[in-house]
Design an enzyme around this catalytic site. Structure first.
Site, mmCIF file in Angstrom:
data_model
loop_
_atom_site.group_PDB
_atom_site.id
_atom_site.type_symbol
_atom_site.label_atom_id
_atom_site.label_comp_id
_atom_site.label_asym_id
_atom_site.label_seq_id
_atom_site.Cartn_x
_atom_site.Cartn_y
_atom_site.Cartn_z
ATOM 1 N N ARG A 45 0.834 -1.213 0.000
ATOM 2 C CA ARG A 45 0.000 0.000 0.000
ATOM 3 C C ARG A 45 0.859 1.249 0.000
ATOM 4 O O ARG A 45 0.489 2.276 -0.519
ATOM 5 C CB ARG A 45 -0.867 0.018 1.278
ATOM 6 C CG ARG A 45 -2.107 -0.788 1.195
ATOM 7 C CD ARG A 45 -2.842 -0.746 2.498
ATOM 8 N NE ARG A 45 -2.027 -1.272 3.584
ATOM 9 C CZ ARG A 45 -2.497 -1.911 4.653
ATOM 10 N NH1 ARG A 45 -3.790 -2.088 4.783
ATOM 11 N NH2 ARG A 45 -1.703 -2.360 5.585
ATOM 12 N N GLU A 127 -1.493 -24.166 3.078
ATOM 13 C CA GLU A 127 -1.005 -24.791 4.318
ATOM 14 C C GLU A 127 -0.833 -23.766 5.442
ATOM 15 O O GLU A 127 -1.142 -24.035 6.607
ATOM 16 C CB GLU A 127 0.334 -25.486 4.037
ATOM 17 C CG GLU A 127 0.920 -26.220 5.205
ATOM 18 C CD GLU A 127 0.036 -27.375 5.678
ATOM 19 O OE1 GLU A 127 -0.125 -28.332 4.914
ATOM 20 O OE2 GLU A 127 -0.493 -27.290 6.808
ATOM 21 N N VAL A 130 -3.669 -22.361 8.340
ATOM 22 C CA VAL A 130 -4.108 -22.998 9.596
ATOM 23 C C VAL A 130 -2.882 -23.416 10.409
ATOM 24 O O VAL A 130 -2.055 -24.194 9.934
ATOM 25 C CB VAL A 130 -4.999 -24.231 9.326
ATOM 26 C CG1 VAL A 130 -5.414 -24.909 10.620
ATOM 27 C CG2 VAL A 130 -6.238 -23.832 8.528
ATOM 28 N N ASP A 199 -10.686 -15.578 14.249
ATOM 29 C CA ASP A 199 -9.565 -16.171 13.516
ATOM 30 C C ASP A 199 -9.565 -17.695 13.674
ATOM 31 O O ASP A 199 -9.388 -18.430 12.696
ATOM 32 C CB ASP A 199 -8.238 -15.574 14.019
ATOM 33 C CG ASP A 199 -7.042 -16.170 13.313
ATOM 34 O OD1 ASP A 199 -6.791 -15.820 12.145
ATOM 35 O OD2 ASP A 199 -6.363 -17.035 13.918
ATOM 36 N N LYS A 203 -10.181 -20.712 10.775
ATOM 37 C CA LYS A 203 -9.351 -21.916 10.604
ATOM 38 C C LYS A 203 -10.199 -23.178 10.740
ATOM 39 O O LYS A 203 -9.949 -24.183 10.056
ATOM 40 C CB LYS A 203 -8.205 -21.903 11.627
ATOM 41 C CG LYS A 203 -7.202 -20.785 11.343
ATOM 42 C CD LYS A 203 -6.299 -20.532 12.533
ATOM 43 C CE LYS A 203 -5.308 -19.423 12.224
ATOM 44 N NZ LYS A 203 -4.647 -18.881 13.412
HETATM 45 P P1 NAP Z 1 0.761 -7.596 7.645
HETATM 46 O O1 NAP Z 1 2.036 -7.609 8.397
HETATM 47 O O2 NAP Z 1 -0.303 -6.635 8.042
HETATM 48 O O3 NAP Z 1 1.140 -7.358 6.091
HETATM 49 C C1 NAP Z 1 0.176 -7.136 5.109
HETATM 50 C C2 NAP Z 1 0.859 -6.664 3.845
HETATM 51 O O4 NAP Z 1 -0.117 -6.549 2.816
HETATM 52 C C3 NAP Z 1 1.529 -5.309 3.972
HETATM 53 O O5 NAP Z 1 2.741 -5.284 3.248
HETATM 54 C C4 NAP Z 1 0.525 -4.352 3.338
HETATM 55 O O6 NAP Z 1 1.124 -3.236 2.685
HETATM 56 C C5 NAP Z 1 -0.095 -5.236 2.266
HETATM 57 N N1 NAP Z 1 -1.466 -4.861 1.975
HETATM 58 C C6 NAP Z 1 -2.545 -4.999 2.791
HETATM 59 N N2 NAP Z 1 -3.648 -4.544 2.172
HETATM 60 C C7 NAP Z 1 -3.263 -4.119 0.968
HETATM 61 C C8 NAP Z 1 -3.937 -3.542 -0.142
HETATM 62 N N3 NAP Z 1 -5.252 -3.303 -0.118
HETATM 63 N N4 NAP Z 1 -3.223 -3.219 -1.252
HETATM 64 C C9 NAP Z 1 -1.893 -3.457 -1.290
HETATM 65 N N5 NAP Z 1 -1.183 -4.013 -0.284
HETATM 66 C C10 NAP Z 1 -1.869 -4.327 0.825
HETATM 67 O O7 NAP Z 1 0.087 -9.031 7.658
HETATM 68 P P2 NAP Z 1 0.796 -10.433 7.948
HETATM 69 O O8 NAP Z 1 0.882 -10.658 9.414
HETATM 70 O O9 NAP Z 1 2.013 -10.573 7.103
HETATM 71 O O10 NAP Z 1 -0.370 -11.431 7.451
HETATM 72 C C11 NAP Z 1 -0.584 -11.659 6.084
HETATM 73 C C12 NAP Z 1 -1.577 -12.800 5.925
HETATM 74 O O11 NAP Z 1 -1.040 -13.965 6.523
HETATM 75 C C13 NAP Z 1 -2.927 -12.572 6.597
HETATM 76 O O12 NAP Z 1 -3.925 -13.198 5.827
HETATM 77 C C14 NAP Z 1 -2.781 -13.299 7.916
HETATM 78 O O13 NAP Z 1 -4.018 -13.743 8.438
HETATM 79 C C15 NAP Z 1 -1.953 -14.476 7.490
HETATM 80 N N6 NAP Z 1 -1.181 -15.100 8.548
HETATM 81 C C16 NAP Z 1 -0.413 -14.345 9.364
HETATM 82 C C17 NAP Z 1 0.336 -14.952 10.360
HETATM 83 C C18 NAP Z 1 1.194 -14.187 11.309
HETATM 84 O O14 NAP Z 1 1.702 -14.797 12.255
HETATM 85 N N7 NAP Z 1 1.387 -12.886 11.112
HETATM 86 C C19 NAP Z 1 0.276 -16.354 10.492
HETATM 87 C C20 NAP Z 1 -0.522 -17.109 9.632
HETATM 88 C C21 NAP Z 1 -1.238 -16.466 8.648
HETATM 89 P P3 NAP Z 1 1.941 -2.109 3.517
HETATM 90 O O15 NAP Z 1 3.181 -2.811 3.994
HETATM 91 O O16 NAP Z 1 2.239 -1.045 2.524
HETATM 92 O O17 NAP Z 1 1.045 -1.687 4.637
HETATM 93 N N1 HSE Z 2 -3.149 -14.058 14.205
HETATM 94 C C1 HSE Z 2 -3.004 -15.439 13.977
HETATM 95 C C2 HSE Z 2 -2.760 -16.151 15.290
HETATM 96 C C3 HSE Z 2 -1.855 -15.685 13.037
HETATM 97 O O1 HSE Z 2 -2.416 -15.477 16.258
HETATM 98 O O2 HSE Z 2 -2.924 -17.366 15.351
HETATM 99 C C4 HSE Z 2 -1.706 -17.135 12.651
HETATM 100 O O3 HSE Z 2 -2.765 -17.558 11.871
#
Ligand code: NAP
Ligand code: HSE
Length: 422
Positions: A45, A127, A130, A199, A203
């Site tokens: 973004r 994968e 979840v 969340d 899952k």
């Molecule tokens: P995050 O740190 O908030 O990163 C999201 C990224 O997507 C950022 O780079 C953001 O851009 C970009 N973005 C979001 N909306 C956008 C839009 N409308 N247009 C363009 N770019 C956009 O999220 P994350 O923790 O990496 O999580 C990503 C995904 O993985 C989510 O679905 C989450 O549920 C899943 N997940 C996360 C974890 C975890 O432990 N964090 C574990 C399992 C699954 P900017 O950098 O410019 O803001």
């Molecule tokens: N926010 C999520 C959690 C990331 O805390 O389990 C992993 O899906």
């Protein structure tokens, strides 16, 4: 050597973790997998944020990822429903396989996305959606393929487990513990989704599909969050021999599948008892193997990125590989209240006879107390808490009794009821 050029939708916690793994693993990964995996560019973004990559590798234009001729595979790690859903569909329509960590979009639009994947002849790997770094979906879909899964009990949300662990071990309040989870990159962009059980329910929709071949809807899952739990509950549960955990349960019943997400008191001796911080665990009960336990980091940059990378490698090596997702083979989702033991906290007014009155109301609803603890001096002026453990009681009886207690003007605040996991 097969070459795979990646376009990322998002470069936050998980996307940056993926780049770190590719940098670190590089040649070794090529040798082990026979695939040369290269990062091309990422959609973000805000291109002005400090990043691990130079600005020329960033774009604000989705077509540079989902329709670009120099991108072989799209990795969706942006989160949320839109534009994630539309961009996944566009990538598939453009003939690109997709890997996603996004449980929210799969829970809401999984059937549409998997149908589009089938129509395009391009797989979708999920994968990482979840239990982060635990290779759970693959294990259930392949390793346990012979199993008729009867029940799953697990901790599916790392953030709420982390929060409850910090309340338990450090005496932190909920707000401070959530802040720590956010700093560590565990929480969703909107941490309410972690705390209110959404969340974990996202899952559970995916697990219901993979383990039970059931097209559950998010709104069919009974959800309770952890927001009402206080350090007092955590402490008293400990004194009674329990630890409070955010659990998810899926049970196959003759009339359908029962799906629930709620915090519960878990005995120290239960397999989920020692699962702390951002760790997740899932106990699978099947007709052939009996119990199988999966354990590992359920959230965080590198564990989640490792799961994303495992999908990427799998799809490079076996482009036809996919986890079955077939809503046609479905069983109904039912609400099966049933009986359970309960922990109840009643924030009572400190007046003669009120504790007795609360006990009488519970008794009138056939709820029998096994343990009780009153701490009236610890509350504000003239209030305190009565904590009780009960024998197994009907869920509806507990709801009715608490309603009557609330209506009888003996409480200074909202009561809390938590099931006890046996
Ligand atoms: P995050 O740190 O908030 O990163 C999201 C990224 O997507 C950022 O780079 C953001 O851009 C970009 N973005 C979001 N909306 C956008 C839009 N409308 N247009 C363009 N770019 C956009 O999220 P994350 O923790 O990496 O999580 C990503 C995904 O993985 C989510 O679905 C989450 O549920 C899943 N997940 C996360 C974890 C975890 O432990 N964090 C574990 C399992 C699954 P900017 O950098 O410019 O803001
Ligand atoms: N926010 C999520 C959690 C990331 O805390 O389990 C992993 O899906």
């Amino acid at each position: 050597l097969k070459r795979c050029r990646l376009g990322l939708l998002g470069l936050g916690t998980v996307g940056t973790g993926l780049l770190r793994l590719l940098d670190r693993g590089g040649e070794g990964l090529c040798e082990r997998t026979g695939a040369r995996i290269e990062f091309v560019r990422a959609l973000v973004r805000d291109t002005g944020k400090p990043r691990a990559v130079e600005a020329s590798k960033l774009t604000l234009e989705p077509a540079d990822i989902v329709e670009s001729s120099d991108v072989d595979m799209v990795v969706e790690v942006m989160g949320g429903i839109e534009p994630a859903r539309s961009l996944i569909l566009r990538a598939l329509a453009a003939g690109k396989p997709v890997v996603t960590a996004n449980k929210a979009v799969l829970a809401a639009h999984g059937a549409e996305i998997l149908a589009a994947s089938q129509a395009a002849g391009k797989p979708v790997g999920f994968e990482a959606s979840v239990c982060g770094g635990i290779p759970l979906l693959r294990a259930i879909a392949t390793g346990l393929v012979a199993e008729e899964v009867e029940e799953l009990v697990g901790i599916l949300n790392g953030t709420s487990n982390f929060v409850l662990t910090r309340m338990y071990q450090d005496g932190l309040d909920l707000g401070a513990a959530v802040g720590m989870a956010q700093e560590r990159g565990l929480a969703e962009a909107d941490p309410t989704l972690d705390l209110d059980g959404s969340d974990a329910a996202h899952k559970l929709v995916i697990l219901a599909e993979v383990a039970f071949h059931t097209a559950a809807r998010f709104d069919q899952i009974e959800r309770e969050g952890i927001a009402g739990i206080t350090p007092t509950d955590v402490k008293v549960a400990d004194e009674f021999g329990y630890v409070i955990k955010p659990v998810a349960v899926a049970r196959k019943l003759p009339e359908g599948l029962d799906l629930r997400v709620h915090p519960a008191l878990v005995p120290f001796t239960h397999a989920l008892g020692p699962v702390s911080d951002e760790y997740n665990a899932v106990l699978v009960r099947g007709h052939a193997t009996g119990e199988t336990l999966f354990y590992g980091r359920g959230a965080g940059s590198l564990p989640t990125a490792a799961a994303v990378l495992s999908d990427i490698v799998e799809l490079v090596r076996h482009p036809d590989w996919r986890i079955p997702w077939d809503p046609a083979k479905s069983r109904p989702v039912v609400r099966a209240p049933g009986k359970s033991r309960y922990y109840l906290r009643l924030p009572v007014l400190d007046r003669p006879g009120l504790i007795g009155k609360a006990g009488t109301i519970l008794g009138e609803h056939d709820i029998s107390i096994t343990h009780a603890e009153a701490r009236l001096a610890e509350g504000g002026e003239g209030t305190g808490n009565l904590m009780v453990l009960t024998h197994a009681a009907e869920e509806e009886a507990v709801e009715r009794a608490l309603g009557e207690i609330v209506g009888s003007a003996i409480l200074a605040g909202d009561p809390l009821s938590l099931r006890i996991l046996e």
